[in-house]
Write a protein that holds these residues in place. Structure first.
Motif, PDB file in Angstrom:
ATOM      1  N   TYR A 161      23.296   0.722   3.177  1.00  0.00           N
ATOM      2  CA  TYR A 161      23.339  -0.454   4.048  1.00  0.00           C
ATOM      3  C   TYR A 161      24.107  -0.185   5.346  1.00  0.00           C
ATOM      4  N   GLU A 162      25.264   0.498   5.242  1.00  0.00           N
ATOM      5  CA  GLU A 162      26.118   0.717   6.420  1.00  0.00           C
ATOM      6  C   GLU A 162      25.385   1.529   7.491  1.00  0.00           C
ATOM      7  N   GLU A 163      24.623   2.541   7.027  1.00  0.00           N
ATOM      8  CA  GLU A 163      23.888   3.384   7.970  1.00  0.00           C
ATOM      9  C   GLU A 163      22.759   2.568   8.615  1.00  0.00           C
ATOM     10  N   VAL A 164      22.102   1.752   7.814  1.00  0.00           N
ATOM     11  CA  VAL A 164      21.008   0.925   8.329  1.00  0.00           C
ATOM     12  C   VAL A 164      21.554  -0.064   9.368  1.00  0.00           C
ATOM     13  N   LEU A 165      22.722  -0.663   9.061  1.00  0.00           N
ATOM     14  CA  LEU A 165      23.333  -1.624   9.999  1.00  0.00           C
ATOM     15  C   LEU A 165      23.718  -0.924  11.307  1.00  0.00           C
ATOM     16  N   ARG A 166      24.275   0.268  11.184  1.00  0.00           N
ATOM     17  CA  ARG A 166      24.699   1.024  12.367  1.00  0.00           C
ATOM     18  C   ARG A 166      23.486   1.302  13.275  1.00  0.00           C
ATOM     19  N   GLN A 167      22.406   1.771  12.660  1.00  0.00           N
ATOM     20  CA  GLN A 167      21.171   2.076  13.408  1.00  0.00           C
ATOM     21  C   GLN A 167      20.589   0.809  14.035  1.00  0.00           C
ATOM     22  N   LEU A 168      20.664  -0.278  13.297  1.00  0.00           N
ATOM     23  CA  LEU A 168      20.081  -1.533  13.770  1.00  0.00           C
ATOM     24  C   LEU A 168      20.829  -2.054  15.013  1.00  0.00           C
ATOM     25  N   LEU A 169      22.165  -1.972  14.982  1.00  0.00           N
ATOM     26  CA  LEU A 169      22.956  -2.438  16.126  1.00  0.00           C
ATOM     27  C   LEU A 169      22.714  -1.543  17.341  1.00  0.00           C
ATOM     28  N   PHE A 170      22.580  -0.251  17.058  1.00  0.00           N
ATOM     29  CA  PHE A 170      22.317   0.734  18.111  1.00  0.00           C
ATOM     30  C   PHE A 170      20.958   0.423  18.771  1.00  0.00           C
ATOM     31  N   ARG A 171      19.976   0.124  17.924  1.00  0.00           N
ATOM     32  CA  ARG A 171      18.633  -0.145  18.426  1.00  0.00           C
ATOM     33  C   ARG A 171      18.571  -1.506  19.155  1.00  0.00           C
ATOM     34  N   ASP A 172      19.292  -2.491  18.647  1.00  0.00           N
ATOM     35  CA  ASP A 172      19.370  -3.795  19.320  1.00  0.00           C
ATOM     36  C   ASP A 172      19.810  -3.605  20.765  1.00  0.00           C
ATOM     37  N   ALA A 173      20.869  -2.776  20.934  1.00  0.00           N
ATOM     38  CA  ALA A 173      21.419  -2.575  22.269  1.00  0.00           C
ATOM     39  C   ALA A 173      20.379  -1.910  23.163  1.00  0.00           C
ATOM     40  N   LYS A 174      19.671  -0.921  22.614  1.00  0.00           N
ATOM     41  CA  LYS A 174      18.678  -0.194  23.413  1.00  0.00           C
ATOM     42  C   LYS A 174      17.454  -1.030  23.723  1.00  0.00           C
ATOM     43  N   ASP A 175      17.077  -1.902  22.788  1.00  0.00           N
ATOM     44  CA  ASP A 175      15.847  -2.694  22.950  1.00  0.00           C
ATOM     45  C   ASP A 175      16.080  -3.972  23.750  1.00  0.00           C
TER      46      ASP A 175
END
Ligand code: DC
Length: 208
Positions: A161-175
């Protein structure tokens, strides 16, 4: 239903599942625009094309004759007749897809593929209501708290979950730039709604 319904929102906001169900209820196909961005990212990875090299990537996409099949059971993407769909929801693709989706030529390429499809349909993505189908009469924008979205996505991924959340926040910022709601979209926060409840709200709104 003769027109176009757009459903936009950030990663794992539930838009794919919702779009699929709404389309089913309306008896029309749905189009998953993210799948085309994912196919572009996957082909770049597989062919060793630098995702920053827009010209090379566009040449590759044209050469591979990529097609979106808007099948009701689940959209598929073909390249030279090969089904790429099983390779598109991986962390490798997740990692570079925002990079690829920021290239204006790739966005234009995706939008052309989508506009080839005759309405009626439900289109889901980030900018369906604002950029690709601004004339659509029915627009929705789904959101949910990041933690809820990461929990949903973690169920579909082998990673923690932690890795998925990290990637998701990273992608939110980029998108972020391509992910603003259309001014005429109905914004629905699905954090505390089930899939069925979200679909029901959209269908009720369409009825009105
Ligand atoms: O919806 P998704 O997570 O499968 O989308 C994959 C990526 O493609 C995501 O990083 C944002 C991008 N995307 C976009 O920029 N515009 C769209 N209409 C759909 C997706």
């Amino acid at each position: 239903m003769r027109g176009i319904v757009t459903i936009d929102g950030p990663s794992a906001s539930g838009k794919s599942s919702v779009a699929k169900r709404v389309a089913e209820a309306l008896g029309v196909p749905y189009l998953s625009s993210g799948l085309l961005y994912r196919a572009a990212a996957h082909l770049a990875l597989r062919s060793g094309v630098d995702p920053k090299d827009e010209e090379a990537l566009l040449r590759l996409l044209e050469a591979k004759r990529v097609r979106l099949l808007p099948e009701r059971a689940g959209n598929r993407v073909l390249a030279d007749g090969e089904d790429l769909t099983p390779f598109l929801h991986t962390l490798e693709v997740d990692r570079i897809v925002s990079e690829v989706a920021r290239l204006p030529g790739v966005r234009a390429w995706v939008n052309r593929r989508l506009k080839e499809v005759p309405p009626p349909f439900v289109a889901e993505g980030r900018d369906m209501g604002r950029v690709v189908f601004p004339e659509a009469p029915h627009k929705f924008y789904l959101t949910a708290r990041p933690e809820v979205r990461a929990q949903r996505r973690a169920r579909e991924r082998p990673e923690a979950y932690e890795e998925v959340l990290r990637q998701l926040l990273f992608r939110d910022a980029k998108d972020r730039t391509q992910s603003a709601p259309a001014p005429d979209a109905l914004v629905l926060d699905t954090s505390d709604l089930t899939l069925e409840e979200t679909v029901a709200r959209i269908l009720a709104h369409l009825k009105d």
